[in-house]
Motif scaffolding. Structure first.
Motif: not given
Length: 160
Positions: A123-127, A105-108
């Motif tokens: 978001l999937a790629k970023a996380l 959640e923090g990373e998102a």
């Protein structure tokens, strides 16, 4: 009362007295699977054959019934998988998952601050997680008020 009726009554009382709805459902599913073969479809075909309507009697199960039995089979498989996983999910694992989810959640939220707006794929790629996991994360964060969610028809949805 016949012996068959007494047995059915005893089974019904056994089901009514035992545990949670999930346990009762799993108990019923196990009984159904045990009597009919390896799947609800096999069970239904066996029952129809006994009534003279199944494969041995010549007539096939109607398509709608086949579809319903297929869905029932998928649901039973999913229930069994969920129950199997829940049996191994110790309080420690629940806590670890909650901590990992908070980290995600923090990373998102950091990603949203940097990019402004995003979708599940981005978001999937970023996380570095799967798109379904990102969609879950977005829905979870929206349900607890951490983000606002906007729903748009996807290209996949417009093709159908």
């Amino acid at each position: 009362m016949s012996e068959k009726d007494e047995k059915a009554k005893a089974e019904a009382q056994e089901q009514d007295s035992g545990g949670s709805p999930m346990e009762m459902g799993m108990g019923m599913a196990k009984k159904m699977m045990g009597k009919g073969g390896s799947s609800p479809m096999a069970m239904m075909q066996n029952m129809m054959a006994q009534m003279g309507q199944g494969e041995q009697g010549g007539a096939q199960m109607p398509p709608m019934m086949q579809m319903c039995m297929g869905m029932c089979s998928e649901m039973l498989t999913t229930i069994k998988r969920t129950t199997d996983m829940a049996a191994f999910a110790t309080p420690e694992l629940h806590q670890l998952f909650a901590e990992w989810l908070e980290t995600l959640e923090g990373e998102a939220l950091r990603h949203l601050e940097e990019s402004g707006e995003t979708d599940a794929a981005e978001l999937a790629k970023a996380l570095n997680i799967g798109e379904k996991s990102a969609a879950y994360l977005i829905a979870h964060m929206a349900s607890i008020g951490k983000v606002q969610s906007k729903v748009l028809a996807s290209e996949k949805g417009q093709e159908q």
